[in-house]
Design a protein around this motif. Structure first.
Motif, PDB file in Angstrom:
ATOM      1  N   LEU A 204       0.827  -1.210   0.000  1.00  0.00           N
ATOM      2  CA  LEU A 204       0.000   0.000   0.000  1.00  0.00           C
ATOM      3  C   LEU A 204       0.860   1.259   0.000  1.00  0.00           C
ATOM      4  O   LEU A 204       0.526   2.257  -0.650  1.00  0.00           O
ATOM      5  N   SER A 205       1.983   1.206   0.705  1.00  0.00           N
ATOM      6  CA  SER A 205       2.837   2.394   0.811  1.00  0.00           C
ATOM      7  C   SER A 205       3.493   2.764  -0.512  1.00  0.00           C
ATOM      8  O   SER A 205       4.002   3.872  -0.678  1.00  0.00           O
ATOM      9  N   GLN A 206       3.465   1.830  -1.487  1.00  0.00           N
ATOM     10  CA  GLN A 206       4.079   2.080  -2.789  1.00  0.00           C
ATOM     11  C   GLN A 206       3.060   2.138  -3.929  1.00  0.00           C
ATOM     12  O   GLN A 206       3.435   2.214  -5.097  1.00  0.00           O
ATOM     13  N   ALA A 273      -2.443  -0.198 -14.086  1.00  0.00           N
ATOM     14  CA  ALA A 273      -2.268  -0.180 -12.631  1.00  0.00           C
ATOM     15  C   ALA A 273      -0.889  -0.716 -12.240  1.00  0.00           C
ATOM     16  O   ALA A 273      -0.376  -1.657 -12.852  1.00  0.00           O
ATOM     17  N   ASP A 274      -0.301  -0.106 -11.206  1.00  0.00           N
ATOM     18  CA  ASP A 274       0.947  -0.682 -10.692  1.00  0.00           C
ATOM     19  C   ASP A 274       0.662  -1.760  -9.651  1.00  0.00           C
ATOM     20  O   ASP A 274       1.496  -2.638  -9.409  1.00  0.00           O
ATOM     21  N   GLU A 296       4.196  -4.757 -15.669  1.00  0.00           N
ATOM     22  CA  GLU A 296       4.765  -4.322 -14.385  1.00  0.00           C
ATOM     23  C   GLU A 296       3.749  -4.336 -13.247  1.00  0.00           C
ATOM     24  O   GLU A 296       4.058  -3.904 -12.136  1.00  0.00           O
ATOM     25  N   THR A 297       2.546  -4.793 -13.513  1.00  0.00           N
ATOM     26  CA  THR A 297       1.496  -4.783 -12.493  1.00  0.00           C
ATOM     27  C   THR A 297       1.772  -5.838 -11.426  1.00  0.00           C
ATOM     28  O   THR A 297       2.016  -7.007 -11.746  1.00  0.00           O
ATOM     29  N   ARG A 298       1.731  -5.422 -10.182  1.00  0.00           N
ATOM     30  CA  ARG A 298       1.865  -6.347  -9.067  1.00  0.00           C
ATOM     31  C   ARG A 298       0.470  -6.730  -8.583  1.00  0.00           C
ATOM     32  O   ARG A 298      -0.434  -5.898  -8.525  1.00  0.00           O
ATOM     33  N   ALA A 333      -3.453   1.366   7.696  1.00  0.00           N
ATOM     34  CA  ALA A 333      -2.248   1.727   6.951  1.00  0.00           C
ATOM     35  C   ALA A 333      -2.220   3.222   6.622  1.00  0.00           C
ATOM     36  O   ALA A 333      -3.268   3.845   6.428  1.00  0.00           O
ATOM     37  N   PRO A 334      -1.015   3.818   6.550  1.00  0.00           N
ATOM     38  CA  PRO A 334      -0.909   5.224   6.127  1.00  0.00           C
ATOM     39  C   PRO A 334      -1.509   5.393   4.724  1.00  0.00           C
ATOM     40  O   PRO A 334      -1.504   4.460   3.918  1.00  0.00           O
ATOM     41  N   GLU A 335      -1.998   6.570   4.448  1.00  0.00           N
ATOM     42  CA  GLU A 335      -2.641   6.840   3.171  1.00  0.00           C
ATOM     43  C   GLU A 335      -1.696   6.525   2.011  1.00  0.00           C
ATOM     44  O   GLU A 335      -0.529   6.913   2.002  1.00  0.00           O
ATOM     45  N   ALA A 336      -2.200   5.788   1.027  1.00  0.00           N
ATOM     46  CA  ALA A 336      -1.385   5.397  -0.126  1.00  0.00           C
ATOM     47  C   ALA A 336      -1.050   6.620  -0.986  1.00  0.00           C
ATOM     48  O   ALA A 336      -1.861   7.547  -1.110  1.00  0.00           O
ATOM     49  N   PRO A 337       0.144   6.634  -1.612  1.00  0.00           N
ATOM     50  CA  PRO A 337       0.577   7.791  -2.416  1.00  0.00           C
ATOM     51  C   PRO A 337      -0.020   7.765  -3.825  1.00  0.00           C
ATOM     52  O   PRO A 337       0.694   7.716  -4.832  1.00  0.00           O
ATOM     53  N   VAL A 338      -1.334   7.792  -3.899  1.00  0.00           N
ATOM     54  CA  VAL A 338      -2.039   7.576  -5.161  1.00  0.00           C
ATOM     55  C   VAL A 338      -1.911   8.789  -6.083  1.00  0.00           C
ATOM     56  O   VAL A 338      -2.018   9.939  -5.647  1.00  0.00           O
TER      57      VAL A 338
END
Length: 549
Positions: A204-206, A273-274, A296-298, A333-338
């Motif tokens: 989520l953080s990435q 989407a990543d 590259e999608t995880r 979780a901390p807010e995702a860097p969307v």
């Protein structure tokens, strides 16, 4: 209160079903199952007598899709049992809990060619999670307990139990084991490990271009908290199958159904989407088996059933856990860097796609299918339950409907089976008394089980069948014409389905425009009767059929 002499195999079945919180027993007449009928009356478990065993099964499965409980059907031997095969297949592919109990000839006639006698276990074993035969009345509750555990283990599904006529009618010994007096154990809900929780937080953080796919297991384990997760992390989301409506699909971050063939915006999102967070589901046909994901999608996949994890597409993080036990990890979780611009572009693309679905009406007055669907939904109350299946009509409805609560969209499309639509409407009406129920079906699919209007009328369970009539087996005919320049035995002459409804005790309407549809829907709802609203529509290939053809 049940008399002691009435405690037979039928009583064991009904007492167990009541303990399991089953609301109705759906059935079709059969002498060997009379002990169940008597027990239903004496123990106050509502019995619903349908017109066909397949329809009875579809009704039970539909009720499960609405109320989240196990459905139950009791049928007679031989063809009564084999008529349950297609609904069992639908239940298996949809992941719905369904208990099918069938009679068999008395044990002393085994292998002697008794009337209607046939061994259905081999065929039912192939379309259920578990099947068995009971040869001791005192063990009926034990076998039903086994069936319950098998039914809920991992992904839910149907189970089949055969009880010979003499065992069904045999008196019980009176031992505590012969009767179920308490509810069977609730299914296990696995929780994530500490390591899984840490890895999920790291993903989520990435996540800069995340996509959230909410799948069918969420319906069974509970959908609380997902709206908060979506809003905290600004996640564009799509809903699949039984998860339709888990989060109100009028939400500004909703980007259509999780159904790639009818959602071009979803196909684009899966490419770009990543990270794809696939919750309570796997990469099956609706998601093109995961084959169209970006290089590259995880993939982060979460499901209770380990057999679903990594199926068709290996996940970068696979967590064997119930979605209800994971939602709090997303919340904490901390807010995702969307990348908000990417998300906003997707949402704008879906809105444009949705608006562009409406095409022109026919020169002879036939409505475009979307115009007819919109006219129905505009006239229907917000709490309406909708039903569709797997015809060209349904593929238009799939991407058009927006559901505001779970259990309000029943679609038998996982198996591709036509014929479920009408009994699904009846089953939904039994499961949610008082809720409006509307079935969308074509002039082909309506013919399978239209007589179940009689069942709905007899029990005072109204619902509306909207027949979108293009005088064609459209899902097959239109691709045929595109491929070969011709159609082969695809015509369906117009029949008066409104009169059929009236003949079966319901209401019937013929509609040619939006105003007449509006009036018919409102009048049918007010009537308290099952109804057919027949609408002439254009033959227009749906985006789904165009894409897969």
């Amino acid at each position: 209160m049940t008399k002691q002499q009435n405690l037979d195999g039928g009583a064991a079945v009904v007492r167990w079903l009541k303990a399991a919180d089953v609301d109705h027993v759906f059935s079709v007449s059969g002498g060997p199952i009379n002990p169940v009928y008597r027990a239903c009356a004496e123990l106050d478990l509502p019995l619903v007598h349908a017109r066909h065993e397949a329809a009875a099964c579809f009704m039970a499965e539909a009720a499960s899709r609405v109320n989240g409980k196990a459905g139950a059907v009791v049928v007679t031997l031989g063809p009564g049992a084999t008529n349950t095969v297609t609904p069992a297949l639908v239940s298996t592919l949809a992941g719905t809990p369904l208990i099918i109990i069938a009679a068999q000839a008395p044990t002393h006639t085994f292998e002697r060619g008794a009337g209607m006698s046939y061994d259905p276990l081999p065929i039912l074993s192939s379309v259920t999670k578990w099947s068995a035969r009971v040869l001791d009345a005192d063990r009926i509750s034990e076998y039903l307990d086994i069936a319950w555990r098998k039914m809920w283990a991992g992904r839910p599904g149907p189970v089949f139990l055969e009880i010979p006529a003499d065992i069904m009618a045999a008196p019980l010994s009176g031992s505590p084991a012969s009767l179920s007096r308490s509810a069977p154990p609730a299914p296990a809900r696995p929780a994530p490990s500490a390591g899984d929780a840490a890895r999920l937080a790291e993903e989520l953080s990435q996540a800069r271009r995340p996509l959230l796919l909410l799948g069918e297991e969420i319906f069974w384990t509970g959908g609380a908290g997902w709206r908060a997760v979506i809003e905290k992390h600004h996640l564009p989301f799509a809903t699949l199958r039984l998860a339709r409506g888990i989060v109100d699909e009028h939400h500004p971050l909703f980007m259509g159904p999780g159904y790639s063939p009818c959602n071009a915006t979803l196909r684009k999102a899966l490419q770009e989407a990543d990270r794809v967070f696939l919750i309570g589901h796997h990469f099956e046909f609706d998601l093109e088996f995961g084959d169209k994901l970006g290089a590259e999608t995880r993939v982060i996949q979460i499901a209770s059933d380990p057999e679903l994890l990594n199926r068709n597409r290996r996940a970068d993080l696979a967590i064997a856990a119930a979605p209800a036990n994971v939602v709090q990890l997303f919340e904490a979780a901390p807010e995702a860097p969307v990348e908000r611009q990417w998300v906003d572009g997707l949402l704008a693309g879906w809105r444009e796609e949705w608006q562009g679905q409406l095409g022109a009406d026919a020169e002879d007055g036939g409505l475009h299918p979307i115009a007819a669907i919109d006219a129905v939904t505009d006239a229907a109350p917000a709490e309406t339950i909708y039903v569709s299946s797997h015809g060209n009509v349904d593929f238009w409805a799939d991407a058009r409907l927006r559901l505001n609560a779970p259990g309000r969209y029943l679609r038998a499309g996982q198996s591709g089976a036509l014929g479920a639509e009408v009994p699904y409407g009846a089953g939904a009406a039994f499961a949610a008394p008082g809720a409006p129920v509307i079935v969308f079906v074509g002039d082909g699919g309506v013919g399978f089980h239209v007589t179940e209007i009689d069942t709905a009328e007899r029990y005072g369970k109204p619902f509306i069948i909207v027949v979108l009539d293009d005088e064609l087996w459209g899902a097959i005919a239109l691709p045929q014409e595109a491929s070969y320049g011709a159609m082969y035995e695809m015509d369906l002459p117009r029949r008066d389905w409104a009169k059929v409804a009236e003949g079966l005790g319901g209401k019937g309407y013929i509609c040619r425009n939006r105003e007449e549809i509006d009036h018919a829907v409102k009048d049918a709802l007010a009537s308290g009767k099952p109804a057919i609203i027949q609408v002439s529509v254009r033959s227009v290939i749906s985006p789904y059929m165009e894409y897969i053809s």
